[in-house]
Design a protein around this motif. Structure first.
Motif: not given
Ligand SMILES: Nc1ncnc2c1ncn2[C@@H]1O[C@H](COP(=O)(O)OP(=O)(O)OP(=O)(O)O)[C@@H](O)[C@H]1O
Length: 750
Positions: A114-120, A289, A292-293
């Motif tokens: 989580t928060g590692s930049g996937k959505t980004y 995050n 967070s998704s």
């Protein structure tokens, strides 16, 4: 927990029909392409655990117990934290879109904590659009001028497409225009401008087949708590999103039943759908995050290529004309991030979501592990548990070979994420080993669909030409008969055509039925396998329950024995306590006795000292008397007429031995003094008389003279003195010779 990877039972994976694969090429395989992208490390106070060695290699440093361990991981490409969204798209997105527009399927998913930049990476924002918006732009830049008319291609709701006639398409287009005019009059126009503002850099794919027309379809779904929801479902009237089911189409491809799939004719329309879907996505604040998704989201782009045909003069596509179409699909998947509850501190709904996320990611990992094992070890073909999670079930086809698979591993290099990063890297390693069957685009023949209006039988008969017979004119009749025959032969050929079509259709139908039958067979085999597994699990559970019961009985027995031992220990303890009390009492008594004895001894000693003193006085006094007596005897002897010989004899007579022996003194208190035992000599002395008898023994009576008078006087004085004393003295002669020498003076004198 029931872990699919731990199945002992390994039924064979049902054979997949390879009808979707083009012959000859299905033996070629490509590995899953794995990329890695690092998120910028903002916290200057903390260290990073990742060092990029080259564009393809990174190193994770792990220090434990003072020992530094470096582990190296290789990827297809590594994007450092300063990489731009465009760089990432050019490397990963562009080739994927190129494949898509050339009829190849693809799955691209972002994986990471989580928060590692996937959505980004996949979506980005309006200033930094990610792979999805860039892909949309690239697609529309590339197919510009080559798009089909809207509604010419339509979904058949069964994961496939059909081709409509231009007429039908135009009608639907007009209907839509009317509707949109109504909506715009009501002022309900969508205002999703988010991605429309970003600069379109004009990226396009140039090697497209220009003899084709293209149509773009979009669907957007999310998998939340292992349920599938359609993010493009209309819920404007307050409807909540409905859980959708997954189905397999005739080609064994998985699809979401009843999913809304919208044809878009511009990038703006596609952005509208992207934003609409994103607004419905489950996003929540967590400790790690702020946005967070909480679900896995899949943005599907389907491209339908329609083969160009020469239209008839009036520009209308003839009905029933066969047209080739090629369908390709790209699933851009933003997986929810794995998270550890001890770091996120999630509770309630967030915790449930997290456990569902972790479970599905775990299943994904298990599936890929088994897939790799099956590929590496040809001997063992284990069942890949795709069905354990909706995510893996949906992507089953990709892993079994309907297109390329690519993964972007997003990583946060902060040292706090070390352990999680190691897990992610391990997963990436497994994934890279998997090989996916390479497939070539397959075109499907579709006949142009016409809206069939049922004709009444009367009308059908009316279609047959009416022939008039003039029986008076035989020539005319002959022509009429010829016409009838011609009409009949036309009709016959039409019937033949229809028969052929019916035959073809029934052949298709039979094929479909065979497919359905095979599918059923396949499903029932799977069901049987699962039943066997279930039975095994049940047996296992029953055995475990029996074991638990046995252990419980043993536990009870042990508890009972423990109780008995405790009682015995208690009894022994009580006895020990009692004994200890007695010992203490005895010690106390003994101490008291000792003290009493010490006191008594002291007292006795004092008394003895006192009496010894008295006796010493008495003895010294009696010695004085005896000396005086002796002096008197000596004087008397000197004055009497003894011969020299008699004098000498008297002088030589030894004095009473008692004067030379060590006296033993026994003192008893005067009142209690009772002489119990005397020596024989004392008794003898007593019998004979005391001093007199002594003198008698010493000086025979024949020699009694004046001196006897003196002796009597002495003895009288002595008796008087003795009377005065209250204490009896016994002088005991301890000489060893006392019995051997009868001549000696009696040893004891009272
Ligand atoms: N390469 C990057 N450059 C700048 N900012 C980034 C980058 N990657 C991510 N971020 C920022 O980091 C934050 C977290 O990123 P993001 O939401 O994409 O993580 P995520 O992996 O999707 O998390 P989750 O799994 O919880 O949904 C966001 O604010 C995002 O803007």
């Amino acid at each position: 927990m029931f872990t699919p990877s731990k199945y002992k039972y390994t039924p064979k994976t049902p054979k997949r029909r390879i009808t979707t694969l083009s012959s000859g090429s299905d033996v070629e395989k490509d590995p899953v392409k794995v990329y890695s992208r690092l998120i910028p490390h903002n916290n200057v106070d903390s260290n990073t655990c990742i060092e990029i060695m080259s564009t393809q290699e990174l190193c994770i440093s792990n220090e434990s117990k003072g020992i530094r361990k470096n582990t190296f991981y290789k990827f297809k490409h590594i994007f450092p934290s300063h990489s731009t969204q465009k760089e990432v798209f050019d490397h990963i997105g562009y080739p994927v879109i190129e494949d898509l527009l050339n009829g190849k399927n693809g799955l691209l998913f972002a994986y990471g904590v989580t928060g590692s930049g996937k959505t980004y990476t996949l979506t980005g924002d309006k200033n930094n659009p990610g792979i999805i918006p860039r892909s949309i732009n690239t697609i529309f830049n590339s197919i510009e001028g080559m798009q089909t008319n809207k509604y010419l291609i339509k979904t058949d709701k069964l994961n496939s497409f059909e081709v409509q006639s231009e007429d039908e398409a135009n009608k639907e287009q007009m209907l839509e225009n009317k509707m949109s005019m109504k909506i715009s009059k009501k002022g309900k126009k969508a205002d999703n401008l988010e991605f429309s503002l970003f600069h379109n850099d004009g990226t396009k794919i140039s090697n497209l087949n220009t003899s084709r027309q293209y149509a773009v379809f979009i669907s957007y779904i999310e998998i939340y708590n292992n349920n599938v929801y359609d993010l493009l479902d209309d819920c404007s009237t307050g409807k909540i999103l409905q859980n959708k089911i997954l189905r397999e189409d005739l080609n064994h491809n998985m699809y979401v039943n009843g999913v809304v799939e919208i044809e878009v004719k511009s990038a703006q329309e596609a952005f509208d759908l992207l934003v609409t879907g994103q607004k419905k996505k489950k996003i929540a604040y967590t400790n790690l995050n702020s946005e967070s998704s909480r679900s896995h989201s899949v943005f599907n782009l389907r491209i339908v290529q329609l083969e160009n045909i020469n239209n008839s003069n009036d520009g209308v596509t003839p009905v029933d004309q066969e047209r080739n179409i090629v369908v390709s699909n790209l699933s851009l998947t933003d997986l929810a991030g794995s998270e550890r509850s001890n770091r996120t501190q999630n509770t309630g709904a967030r915790l449930k979501e997290a456990s569902s996320i972790n479970n599905s990611l775990m299943t994904l990992r298990t599936c890929l592990e088994i897939l790799r094992e099956n590929q590496l070890n040809k001997g063992s073909i284990k069942l890949v548990p795709y069905r354990d999670s909706r995510l893996t079930h949906l992507f089953k086809n990709y892993f079994e070979g309907v297109g390329s698979v690519q993964m972007i591993v997003c990583v946060n290099p902060a040292i706090d994420n070390l352990e999680e990063n190691l897990h992610v890297m391990k997963f990436a390693e497994i994934t890279q080993d998997i090989k996916i069957l390479r497939t070539e685009p397959k075109s499907i023949q579709k006949s142009v669909r016409k809206v069939i209006v049922k004709k009444s039988p009367i009308k059908a008969t009316q279609d047959f030409p009416v022939f008039k017979f003039d029986l008076n004119n035989v020539d005319n009749c002959g022509t009429a008969i010829n016409n009838v025959l011609k009409a009949l032969s036309d009709d016959n050929s039409k019937t033949k055509d229809l028969d052929t079509k019916i035959f073809n259709k029934s052949k298709e139908l039979r094929k479909c039925l065979v497919d359905v039958f095979e599918e059923n067979l396949h499903t029932s085999t799977e069901i049987n396998n699962y039943k066997i597994l279930l039975q095994r699990q049940k047996n296992k559970t029953r055995n475990l329950e029996t074991k638990i019961m046995q252990l419980d009985a043993e536990r009870k027995k042990i508890l009972q024995t423990n109780k008995e031992f405790e009682t015995i220990i208690q009894t022994i303890q009580n006895r020990v306590d009692e004994k200890q009390c007695k010992i203490n009492q005895n010690i106390l008594e003994k101490t008291n006795d000792k003290e009493k004895m010490a006191l008594g001894t002291d007292k006795m000693k004092q008394e003895l000292d006192k009496k010894l003193k008295q006796q010493r006085n008495i003895l010294s006094h009696s010695l004085l008397i005896k000396e005086a007596v002796l002096n008197n005897v000596r004087k008397a002897l000197e004055t009497e007429n003894f011969s020299d010989h008699e004098k000498l004899e008297l002088m030589n007579t030894s004095p009473p031995s008692c004067l030379y022996t060590t006296p033993q003194i026994i003192i008893t208190p005067p009142d209690e003094y009772v002489p119990r035992r005397r020596s024989r000599s004392v008794d003898e002395i007593r019998e004979k008389g005391t001093v007199e008898s002594f003198l008698e023994t010493t000086y025979p009576s024949s020699r009694k003279r004046k001196s006897n008078l003196v002796l009597e006087d002495v003895s009288n004085k002595h008796r008087a003195l003795t009377k005065k004393t209250e204490i009896g003295i016994v002088l005991i002669n301890n000489s060893p010779n006392k019995t051997k020498n009868p001549n000696k003076v009696p040893s004891q004198v009272e």
